[in-house]
Design a protein around this motif. Structure first.
Motif, short mmCIF file in Angstrom:
data_model
loop_
_atom_site.label_atom_id
_atom_site.label_comp_id
_atom_site.label_asym_id
_atom_site.label_seq_id
_atom_site.Cartn_x
_atom_site.Cartn_y
_atom_site.Cartn_z
N LYS A 1 0.77 -1.03 -0.41
CA LYS A 1 -0.04 0.07 -0.08
C LYS A 1 1.06 1.81 -0.07
O LYS A 1 0.28 2.54 -0.55
CB LYS A 1 -1.05 -0.02 1.90
N PRO A 2 1.72 1.24 0.79
CA PRO A 2 2.63 3.10 0.89
C PRO A 2 3.28 2.97 -0.07
O PRO A 2 4.18 3.96 0.19
CB PRO A 2 3.45 2.52 2.23
N ASP A 3 4.44 2.07 -1.58
CA ASP A 3 4.90 1.98 -2.27
C ASP A 3 3.82 1.97 -3.97
O ASP A 3 3.39 1.38 -4.57
CB ASP A 3 5.50 0.24 -2.65
N HIS A 4 4.06 3.30 -4.02
CA HIS A 4 4.22 3.97 -5.65
C HIS A 4 4.48 3.48 -6.67
O HIS A 4 3.91 3.20 -7.54
CB HIS A 4 3.32 5.02 -5.16
N TYR A 5 5.59 3.10 -6.54
CA TYR A 5 6.09 1.91 -7.57
C TYR A 5 4.85 0.64 -7.92
O TYR A 5 5.14 0.71 -9.13
CB TYR A 5 7.96 1.63 -7.12
N ILE A 6 5.01 0.05 -6.85
CA ILE A 6 3.71 -1.03 -6.86
C ILE A 6 3.00 -0.88 -7.16
O ILE A 6 2.03 -1.09 -8.30
CB ILE A 6 4.11 -1.58 -5.85
N THR A 7 2.44 0.08 -6.29
CA THR A 7 0.68 0.31 -7.33
C THR A 7 0.53 1.09 -8.75
O THR A 7 -0.50 0.47 -9.17
CB THR A 7 -0.12 1.35 -6.23
N ARG A 8 1.55 1.61 -8.81
CA ARG A 8 1.34 2.03 -10.38
C ARG A 8 1.69 1.29 -11.16
O ARG A 8 0.87 1.10 -12.54
CB ARG A 8 2.47 3.54 -10.29
N MET A 9 2.48 -0.10 -11.51
CA MET A 9 3.13 -0.93 -12.04
C MET A 9 0.90 -1.59 -12.07
O MET A 9 1.09 -2.51 -13.35
CB MET A 9 3.69 -1.67 -11.71
N LEU A 10 0.32 -2.16 -11.07
CA LEU A 10 -0.16 -2.59 -10.97
C LEU A 10 -1.81 -2.04 -11.52
O LEU A 10 -2.71 -2.97 -12.53
CB LEU A 10 -0.78 -3.69 -9.17
N TYR A 11 -1.58 -1.15 -10.95
CA TYR A 11 -2.76 -0.07 -11.82
C TYR A 11 -2.27 0.35 -13.26
O TYR A 11 -3.68 -0.30 -14.03
CB TYR A 11 -2.70 1.34 -11.22
N SER A 12 -1.26 0.33 -13.74
CA SER A 12 -1.20 0.18 -15.24
C SER A 12 -1.72 -1.07 -16.10
O SER A 12 -2.27 -1.23 -17.03
CB SER A 12 0.27 -0.07 -15.83
N GLN A 13 -1.73 -1.80 -15.24
CA GLN A 13 -1.99 -3.86 -15.95
C GLN A 13 -3.80 -3.86 -15.39
O GLN A 13 -4.21 -5.30 -15.52
CB GLN A 13 -0.96 -4.74 -15.29
N GLY A 14 -4.63 -3.63 -14.97
CA GLY A 14 -6.24 -3.37 -14.80
C GLY A 14 -6.47 -3.40 -13.48
O GLY A 14 -7.43 -3.60 -12.87
N VAL A 15 -5.74 -3.24 -12.44
CA VAL A 15 -5.83 -3.75 -10.75
C VAL A 15 -6.50 -2.73 -10.37
O VAL A 15 -5.13 -1.15 -10.03
CB VAL A 15 -4.61 -3.98 -10.25
N ARG A 16 -7.16 -2.12 -9.87
CA ARG A 16 -8.03 -1.07 -9.21
C ARG A 16 -7.30 -1.10 -8.26
O ARG A 16 -7.06 -1.82 -6.93
CB ARG A 16 -9.71 -1.44 -8.91
N LEU A 17 -7.03 0.46 -8.06
CA LEU A 17 -6.32 0.98 -5.96
C LEU A 17 -7.82 0.10 -5.60
O LEU A 17 -7.35 0.41 -4.33
CB LEU A 17 -6.16 2.20 -6.21
N GLU A 18 -8.76 0.27 -5.87
CA GLU A 18 -9.18 0.04 -4.18
C GLU A 18 -9.22 -1.17 -4.25
O GLU A 18 -9.33 -1.09 -2.66
CB GLU A 18 -10.88 0.19 -4.71
N ALA A 19 -8.68 -2.18 -4.62
CA ALA A 19 -8.90 -4.01 -4.37
C ALA A 19 -6.96 -3.75 -3.69
O ALA A 19 -7.41 -4.48 -3.44
CB ALA A 19 -8.19 -4.27 -5.97
N LEU A 20 -6.26 -2.48 -3.74
CA LEU A 20 -5.36 -2.57 -2.97
C LEU A 20 -5.16 -1.97 -1.98
O LEU A 20 -4.38 -1.93 -0.85
CB LEU A 20 -3.98 -1.94 -4.09
N GLY A 21 -6.46 -1.65 -1.32
CA GLY A 21 -6.36 -1.00 -0.01
C GLY A 21 -6.59 0.18 0.03
O GLY A 21 -5.50 0.84 1.54
N ILE A 22 -5.98 1.65 -1.49
CA ILE A 22 -5.15 2.87 -1.02
C ILE A 22 -6.44 3.26 -0.92
O ILE A 22 -7.53 3.87 -1.07
CB ILE A 22 -4.79 2.96 -2.22
N PRO A 23 -6.45 3.86 1.24
CA PRO A 23 -7.27 4.58 0.92
C PRO A 23 -7.98 5.49 0.31
O PRO A 23 -7.24 6.58 -0.76
CB PRO A 23 -6.85 5.48 2.59
N SER A 24 -9.10 5.92 0.31
CA SER A 24 -10.08 6.76 -0.92
C SER A 24 -10.05 8.29 -0.02
O SER A 24 -10.66 8.46 1.47
CB SER A 24 -11.33 6.20 -1.51
#
Length: 466
Positions: free
Chosen positions: A58-81
């Motif tokens: 959750k705190p690593d935007h290197y990880i979250t941006r790569m996953l998002y680029s492949q269609g993984v929703r940030l909600e599914a990664l627990g990123i606070p809205s």
């Protein structure tokens, strides 16, 4: 998956043998982390990290941006809205999703950092995969409950000598005060980041400026505003700060006379800022901050060139720092000239320049740092914080700026367990570079060994006054 002992060292046998010897002299040096984004509350409260997903994903935007680029929703990664969107709260589900997509990180520095963290931190030498995701999650979660995985214990285990956080100008620094009051000997230092009260493009700029003035008791005037900055900088210094940091869209500086600067400040407080006024004010404030650093001794860092929050839909739902910042071309020669005309010849000022624009290294930044006494080059940052980015930096900058107009390495991370991995990567890449210079008969090995220690430790200690 066990980490290879020669990773990132040269493949040429002679150079590799030299690099092994050089690396052996720096591998165990203490870590100086003079610029980063770990949360000071971790050290103040010394509470266990909640779960593996909260620690690694959750705190690593290197990880979250790569996953998002492949269609993984940030909600599914627990990123606070911030708009009320429901997000995943089950750390195990987030970890499983991460494991399913781990193959995406092949060839990236994120893979090296993560696998180094697993092996050195938890003794795990298996590669993360869906088949072992639950078992590794349980193993890491069990370890996080033990005292040796609390933030302060990890600080000691990582051999950190000092670590700097990044804190807003109006931050009360309660966590830093709590650290001091606790009697713990770890050196966790604040760094003065005034962007919220300098960037008039921000929606909360006027509110934040008035907050700054209120908390310092200064009048609503240009002189009062500058005095408020000086007062806050002194407060940060009283809690150990040795640096400031400035994240601007460009490296533009200005040197307005007092009347023009005061008029600009008044316009920005009176109504919405035009893009031209906002850019001019940021430019003026870089020069003002350099003057203040010349007086109070804080090392100044400029991190320009990122188009922040490029994806407005994500910014609306999740806010900043979710991986939607994109590099853009950045000029330095003309942009920095007003500041350099004012204070660039002052050896008492240390101004560390970073870039996300590699084309600027050999054309602009190395020549500037190779001339002006006040300038030093920061290490490859963000998208360039990678083995190839570090190698290119040394190749592009060293011939003009040398090694001693740089400041070693800083990790610039929110991901706590990646700190030793990042420093290890930098040390290996620098030893590889130096080994090739020795193999090419451009350096003696004893010189290379001295430089390796300087790059790993001494330059950062000197530049950041640690």
């Amino acid at each position: 998956m066990a980490l290879h002992p020669d990773r990132l060292l040269p493949i040429e046998p002679d150079a590799r043998t030299i690099a092994r010897r050089l690396y052996g002299q720096v591998a165990g040096l203490p870590i100086l982390s003079p610029h980063g984004h770990t949360d000071p509350r971790w050290y103040a409260e010394d509470a266990p990290f909640p779960d593996p997903a909260t620690l690694f994903v959750k705190p690593d935007h290197y990880i979250t941006r790569m996953l998002y680029s492949q269609g993984v929703r940030l909600e599914a990664l627990g990123i606070p809205s911030r708009d009320g969107t429901d997000v995943e709260t089950d750390g195990r589900k987030i970890w499983r999703l991460f494991a399913e997509h781990w193959y995406l990180f092949r060839g990236t520095p994120s893979r090296l950092w993560f696998e180094h963290s697993l092996e050195s931190g938890f003794g795990i030498t298996e590669r993360l995969a869906p088949a072992n995701a639950d078992r590794l999650y349980d193993e890491i979660a069990a370890a996080l409950e033990r005292p040796e995985f609390r933030p302060r214990a990890l600080y000691d285990r990582f051999n950190i000598e000092a670590i700097s956080t990044t804190d807003a100008a109006t931050d009360a620094l309660k966590a830093h005060q709590a650290i001091r009051a606790s009697g713990w000997k770890g050196r966790v230092l604040p760094a003065y980041r005034p962007d919220a009260v300098v960037d008039a493009d921000r929606a909360d700029f006027q509110v934040e400026v008035r907050r700054l003035l209120d908390m310092t008791g200064q009048p609503t005037s240009w002189d009062g505003y500058l005095a408020a900055h000086r007062e806050r900088r002194a407060f940060f210094k009283s809690l150990g700060a040795t640096s400031t940091d400035h994240g601007h869209p460009s490296a533009r500086t200005a040197n307005l006379d007092r009347a023009d600067a005061a008029g600009l400040f008044a316009r920005l407080l009176a109504g919405p800022a035009t893009p031209a006024d906002a850019e001019l004010f940021r430019a003026q404030m870089l020069t003002e901050m350099a003057r203040m650093s010349l007086t109070d001794g804080l090392t100044m860092q400029i991190h320009p060139g990122s188009h922040r929050n490029h994806n407005p839909a994500l910014f609306t739902r999740f806010g900043p720092d979710v991986g939607a910042d994109i590099p853009r071309p950045t000029g330095y020669v003309e942009a920095l000239k007003p500041l350099l005309d004012a204070v660039g010849n002052e050896p008492g000022l240390t101004l560390v320049l970073f870039t996300l624009d590699e084309t600027a290294f050999s054309r602009e930044l190395a020549p500037l740092a190779g001339h002006y006494p006040a300038l030093r080059l920061g290490p490859p940052w963000w998208f360039l914080d990678s083995p190839e980015g570090m190698r290119r930096f040394r190749e592009l900058a060293t011939e003009t700026a040398g090694f001693y107009n740089t400041v070693g390495f800083n990790d610039d991370t929110r991901a706590y367990l990646s700190i030793p991995a990042r420093h290890d990567m930098a040390r290996r890449v620098d030893c590889a570079c130096l080994a090739r210079l020795v193999a090419d008969h451009r350096l003696e090995e004893e010189e290379a060994a001295e430089i390796a220690v300087d790059l790993a430790y001494n330059l950062a200690k000197r530049a950041y006054k640690l």
